[in-house]
Structure formats: structure tokens, C-alpha cells
Design a protein around this motif. Sequence first.
Motif, PDB file in Angstrom:
ATOM      1  N   ASP A  85     -12.107   5.976 -19.904  1.00 53.90           N
ATOM      2  CA  ASP A  85     -13.532   5.831 -20.182  1.00 53.90           C
ATOM      3  C   ASP A  85     -14.225   7.188 -20.195  1.00 53.90           C
ATOM      4  O   ASP A  85     -14.039   8.009 -19.285  1.00 53.90           O
ATOM      5  CB  ASP A  85     -14.187   4.946 -19.124  1.00 53.90           C
ATOM      6  N   GLY A  86     -15.034   7.427 -21.223  1.00 53.55           N
ATOM      7  CA  GLY A  86     -15.830   8.646 -21.295  1.00 53.55           C
ATOM      8  C   GLY A  86     -15.082   9.887 -21.699  1.00 53.55           C
ATOM      9  O   GLY A  86     -15.659  10.973 -21.724  1.00 53.55           O
ATOM     10  N   GLU A  87     -13.779   9.766 -22.072  1.00 54.74           N
ATOM     11  CA  GLU A  87     -12.997  10.947 -22.435  1.00 54.74           C
ATOM     12  C   GLU A  87     -12.550  10.869 -23.892  1.00 54.74           C
ATOM     13  O   GLU A  87     -12.342   9.782 -24.425  1.00 54.74           O
ATOM     14  CB  GLU A  87     -11.772  11.074 -21.531  1.00 54.74           C
ATOM     15  N   PRO A  88     -12.366  12.040 -24.535  1.00 55.18           N
ATOM     16  CA  PRO A  88     -11.788  12.030 -25.888  1.00 55.18           C
ATOM     17  C   PRO A  88     -10.371  11.472 -25.864  1.00 55.18           C
ATOM     18  O   PRO A  88      -9.726  11.416 -24.816  1.00 55.18           O
ATOM     19  CB  PRO A  88     -11.792  13.515 -26.284  1.00 55.18           C
ATOM     20  N   GLY A  89      -9.896  11.068 -27.006  1.00 54.52           N
ATOM     21  CA  GLY A  89      -8.537  10.559 -27.106  1.00 54.52           C
ATOM     22  C   GLY A  89      -7.933  10.853 -28.458  1.00 54.52           C
ATOM     23  O   GLY A  89      -8.610  11.332 -29.379  1.00 54.52           O
ATOM     24  N   GLU A  90      -6.635  10.579 -28.580  1.00 58.08           N
ATOM     25  CA  GLU A  90      -5.970  10.791 -29.868  1.00 58.08           C
ATOM     26  C   GLU A  90      -6.439   9.727 -30.857  1.00 58.08           C
ATOM     27  O   GLU A  90      -6.389   8.528 -30.580  1.00 58.08           O
ATOM     28  CB  GLU A  90      -4.454  10.727 -29.729  1.00 58.08           C
ATOM     29  N   LEU A  91      -6.887  10.177 -32.008  1.00 59.45           N
ATOM     30  CA  LEU A  91      -7.399   9.276 -33.030  1.00 59.45           C
ATOM     31  C   LEU A  91      -6.255   8.466 -33.634  1.00 59.45           C
ATOM     32  O   LEU A  91      -5.240   9.023 -34.065  1.00 59.45           O
ATOM     33  CB  LEU A  91      -8.092  10.099 -34.116  1.00 59.45           C
ATOM     34  N   ALA A  92      -6.406   7.148 -33.657  1.00 57.85           N
ATOM     35  CA  ALA A  92      -5.446   6.247 -34.278  1.00 57.85           C
ATOM     36  C   ALA A  92      -6.173   5.383 -35.301  1.00 57.85           C
ATOM     37  O   ALA A  92      -7.347   5.069 -35.135  1.00 57.85           O
ATOM     38  CB  ALA A  92      -4.763   5.375 -33.228  1.00 57.85           C
ATOM     39  N   VAL A  93      -5.465   5.011 -36.376  1.00 59.88           N
ATOM     40  CA  VAL A  93      -6.100   4.388 -37.539  1.00 59.88           C
ATOM     41  C   VAL A  93      -5.331   3.149 -37.974  1.00 59.88           C
ATOM     42  O   VAL A  93      -4.090   3.129 -37.958  1.00 59.88           O
ATOM     43  CB  VAL A  93      -6.148   5.385 -38.725  1.00 59.88           C
ATOM     44  N   ARG A  94      -6.067   2.123 -38.397  1.00 62.73           N
ATOM     45  CA  ARG A  94      -5.503   0.954 -39.081  1.00 62.73           C
ATOM     46  C   ARG A  94      -6.317   0.704 -40.338  1.00 62.73           C
ATOM     47  O   ARG A  94      -7.527   0.866 -40.341  1.00 62.73           O
ATOM     48  CB  ARG A  94      -5.572  -0.314 -38.219  1.00 62.73           C
ATOM     49  N   GLY A  95      -5.644   0.305 -41.393  1.00 64.28           N
ATOM     50  CA  GLY A  95      -6.356  -0.019 -42.621  1.00 64.28           C
ATOM     51  C   GLY A  95      -5.385  -0.198 -43.767  1.00 64.28           C
ATOM     52  O   GLY A  95      -4.197   0.136 -43.662  1.00 64.28           O
ATOM     53  N   PRO A  96      -5.867  -0.704 -44.898  1.00 64.94           N
ATOM     54  CA  PRO A  96      -4.971  -0.965 -46.036  1.00 64.94           C
ATOM     55  C   PRO A  96      -4.415   0.295 -46.674  1.00 64.94           C
ATOM     56  O   PRO A  96      -3.466   0.213 -47.456  1.00 64.94           O
ATOM     57  CB  PRO A  96      -5.877  -1.719 -47.015  1.00 64.94           C
ATOM     58  N   GLN A  97      -4.991   1.462 -46.348  1.00 65.12           N
ATOM     59  CA  GLN A  97      -4.529   2.716 -46.928  1.00 65.12           C
ATOM     60  C   GLN A  97      -3.421   3.380 -46.113  1.00 65.12           C
ATOM     61  O   GLN A  97      -2.870   4.405 -46.535  1.00 65.12           O
ATOM     62  CB  GLN A  97      -5.704   3.696 -47.086  1.00 65.12           C
ATOM     63  N   VAL A  98      -3.064   2.834 -44.956  1.00 63.44           N
ATOM     64  CA  VAL A  98      -2.097   3.482 -44.064  1.00 63.44           C
ATOM     65  C   VAL A  98      -0.668   3.213 -44.533  1.00 63.44           C
ATOM     66  O   VAL A  98      -0.298   2.067 -44.817  1.00 63.44           O
ATOM     67  CB  VAL A  98      -2.284   3.004 -42.614  1.00 63.44           C
ATOM     68  N   MET A  99       0.144   4.252 -44.598  1.00 63.39           N
ATOM     69  CA  MET A  99       1.520   4.177 -45.091  1.00 63.39           C
ATOM     70  C   MET A  99       2.361   3.210 -44.254  1.00 63.39           C
ATOM     71  O   MET A  99       2.062   2.912 -43.097  1.00 63.39           O
ATOM     72  CB  MET A  99       2.173   5.561 -45.044  1.00 63.39           C
ATOM     73  N   GLY A 100       3.487   2.788 -44.853  1.00 63.25           N
ATOM     74  CA  GLY A 100       4.430   1.968 -44.111  1.00 63.25           C
ATOM     75  C   GLY A 100       5.381   2.781 -43.270  1.00 63.25           C
ATOM     76  O   GLY A 100       5.893   2.319 -42.252  1.00 63.25           O
ATOM     77  N   GLY A 101       5.653   4.026 -43.675  1.00 61.47           N
ATOM     78  CA  GLY A 101       6.579   4.872 -42.930  1.00 61.47           C
ATOM     79  C   GLY A 101       6.984   6.086 -43.747  1.00 61.47           C
ATOM     80  O   GLY A 101       6.377   6.379 -44.786  1.00 61.47           O
TER      81      GLY A 101
END
Length: 561
Positions: A401-417
Motif C-alpha cells: 500500500d502506498g508504494e510504487p510497483g512493477e507495472l503489469a498489463v492485460r489487454g487484447p494487444q498483449v503478445m502470447g509469448g
Amino acid sequence: MVVNKRFPLPPTPYAHPTAWNSSIKPEPLHAIFARQTQAQPLAVLAEFLGREFTYRQLFAEAQQFAAGLLSRGIGKGDRVGLFLPNVPAYISAYYGAMMAGAVVVNFSPLYSAEELSDQVEDSGTRLLVTLDAPALLPTAVEVLDRSSLEMLAVIGLADMLPRLKGLALRTLGRKQLAKMPKRPDVSRWTEWLSDAAPELPDAAASDLALLQYTGGTTGTPKGAMLTHANLSSNAIQIDMLDPFDRSDPDIVMGALPLFHVFANTCVLNRTVVRGGKIVMLPRFDAGQVLAAITRSQPKAFPGVPTMFQALVDHPDFAATDWTSLKVCISGGAPMPGPLREKFEAATGVPLVEGYGLTESSGVVSSNPYDGLRKPGSIGQPLPATQILLLDKEDATSLAPDGEPGELAVRGPQVMGGYWNRAEAAASEFAEHNGERWLRTGDVATIDADGYMAIVDRIKDMIAVGGFKVFPSQVEAVLLQHPAVKEALVIGRPDDYQGERPAAYITLATDAAASGEELKEWLNTRIGKHERVAEVVIRDELPKTMIGKLDRKALRAEVLPA
């Protein structure tokens, strides 16, 4: 600053003109191209050095290339490489390969023969499409001889110029063209264009469309597998950001290189989705860009910070007609605040910062084009894109809580691998509540308005004018010199490029070499964007407790706080 853990954050107002939860219908990219061609066949898709190319012309050429590929046994799932600057035939080759069911592989024209060979081998590229330019064709021929690459298709630059310019280049400017080798595995582009009407393979949005090489978090280039759904979704998402009158002509400045994922999505695919026009330049030149803005009256200009800095510094900047431009979009590297302020004050055009990465097909977030923009922020996520902040030390947990973190993303543009890199792909994703999130390697905050800011980064990549440089690759070349014992490469701040690589080395016992000598030796063996500003010779380099070279400690030691 308030630090939230995710977006959407009810009841955060969404700043973009299209609702965040808008539905997106992905399609094969060439199907979108076909639909726009049918709707407006005579509309101009590309303006190139005084010559215009319509949707019908480029679509027909793409069909001919697809037929040529299939007639030579290149089809569903095969890889076709594009080793090209910005030229109209790039569009035909890109969509034509997809029509044939092939997978496009983008290669930077800045690559050395060794770099290009490595990625040709990794991807299994069978055909490489290139240009008869001295900076490209000899390198492509060398790769043909040293790799499993089977064939070259060589586009003639003169064929794409206005008639008189093309004639002048063929007769008076022959030194600007590379000589075509006489060998059966090298053919002219026109020989790959067939008028046959073969049965094109069925295409699904889930099919692989593009391998776009990136360093990920490890520094080793890997092919991000981007499907038609990934790419078309991201192009549609970007078009959703446009708040301006849609009855106005949609003209985009095409100075970003199309082989780069930023331009591939924001300039090429988004423009085709919209049915617009690209003012295409073969490479970025500040004077040519300024002249093109006055002449062609574009509506939008996507670029990287170094481009906007070069424009501000050019003597023709003040005399340029900026009245047509509604927005300039900056990505690829952080936008310096003073540059943004100076550009906007002089032009009256909003300079909007966004954020993305190769693994997300190009774009994750943006400040609104017309609305609240926060300096230093990368804005809010695109429609249908979710954001989560992970613990910087433990990606299986959320940020405290209240701290920065590593940005993580979900969406239709995200690669499969990644191509043939299942283990590497696994480390790039995190699981939360049964959902798969792409880890970006960047440390961020999300404020009470849902605007994100990048405050640090986990990745070692160096951002040079929008291009990513992988320190481990430069170090590997440097260690080939017999005088070099150890090497670390880091990015140092640069007013123009954003960052420049700098190498720090120790010498082998009894070796004698100067930093300048090593710099000259190294810079002839790596890509232009990788060239180091300096090679610093030291008695020792910092190491961890187990004896591993410590890049983080070196940065802390030599970079300003």
C-alpha cells in the motif's frame, strides 16, 4: 502522490473520448486493408517524396506479392523478413505477406550483418525483402551467404519516385544505388509480383502476423509473437483516442521507421484502420519533416523525443506552418519537460506523452489528446487495457500500500509469448486471481486520477532515441578484443538521444590500449544506435558478493543522483 494498485479505479473519470470498457473486434490486418480499399480505392494511402500511392495501387501490389510468394512455395506460417526503410513497397510487402498466410519479421536497417544473421536464423526467415541501397543490399547479400536465408527480393528505389526523379537517380545518381548481384537467389521485387489468382489461405485473427524482436528483461533479443488480433486491436485502440472531427482528412506524418513497433502500429496499421494518409519519409531528417509539415498539412505526428528536439533546433522550425497539426505524440523514451514546454509554446500544438512496449504491440497508455495532461505522466491506459502494480521484489504479490510497483498489463494487444522461448515468456508474465499479466519491468505509480508515471525501471535496456540497446550484446562484442578483460555497458543521460551507451572496462594483463582506440574498434562492429559515447578504462569494476559484475552499482557510482 496517491499510489493505487490498478486501473480501472472506480469512480476515476476516464479522460479518453471512448469509454474504457468499449468492445474491440479484432480482424486480420489485411482484411481491414481490403475493406478500406473497397470503400475508397482512389484515396491516397502514402505520399512519398512527391509521388502519391492510392489504396487500390498498394492493395493490388500486395495481392501480387502474395501470389508470387505462394507460387514459390512460401505460404502459411512461413517467415518473410522486411529489411527496409520507409518506402511505399513496405506496405505492399507487409500486407502481401500476411495475405499469403506468412509471418512478417521486421529487421532494423541499422543492423550489422551479424545481428541480422542471428535474427534470421532464430526466426527461420526464408525470404528477405530489402532495397537497392548501398547501406542495405550488401549486408543482405552477406546474410544470404552466412545464414539459412534462401532468397532476397530487392526493391528498386527509383521505381517508387516520381518519374523525373526516378530517371535522374537511374542515370545521374547510380552511386546512390547498390549493384544487383547476378545470382539465382537474388531477384528484383517486380519478379515477385504475380498476376496469378491463387486461392489465398484462410486467415483468423488468432493467427500469428508479426515477429518483432525485442530484448525483454534479459537483454537477449527475442521475437515477440504478435497476432493479427494483437495488432489490429492496438490499432483500433489508438484510433479510439482521437477526439477530433472525423470528417476532417486524416493525415499522419510518417517519419518514424515502420520496422519499429511504435510506427508499425501508430503510423501504418492505425492509418489503414482509419482510412487515412501517411506522409512517408524514407528516414528522419528534421529539414525534410518541417518542409513536409508545411507542404502536406498532417493532422498528427507520432515521434520520439529526439525527433522533436531536432525540430526545435532546426533553423526552419520557426517558419514552419503548424496550423494543420492537432496533436504530436511522443513515445519510445521519456519526454523531457523543458523540451515539451518549448515545443508547445512555439507551435501551439499539444505534445502528448504515451507509453508502450513491443510485447504490447506498441501502446499501453497515453495522455489525452484534448484534455487533462499531466507533465511526467504516461497518462491513462487505452480502452480495454488493465493495469496492475506488482511488488518490485516479488511479482507474485501486489505492491505494498502506498508504494510504487512493477507495472503489469492485460489487454487484447498483449503478445502470447516469445518465438521458441517458452521459458523466457513465462518469466515475463505474472498470475493474479487466475489472470495472466504482462510484466513490463518498469516501476510506476498510479495517482488518484488514474494517471500513471514511470519512476524507475527494472530492465537493463538503454533507450537511445526510441530504440532499445541491450548492454549484454555490446559487452559481448567488446569482450572479443584481446585487450579487454571485463566490460559493463550502461546508459548515460544525453540531452539529444535521451541516453547514450557508455562502456567501462578493465584490461587484460600486460595489454595496452586506449579508451579511444577501443571505442573506434567497437563502434565499427555494432549497429549505429548501439555505438558508445565513451570507453572508460578502470582498474576494477564493481562486483556483487558472489563475484558477478554489478551493473547497478556501477550506475550508482558514475551517474548523477
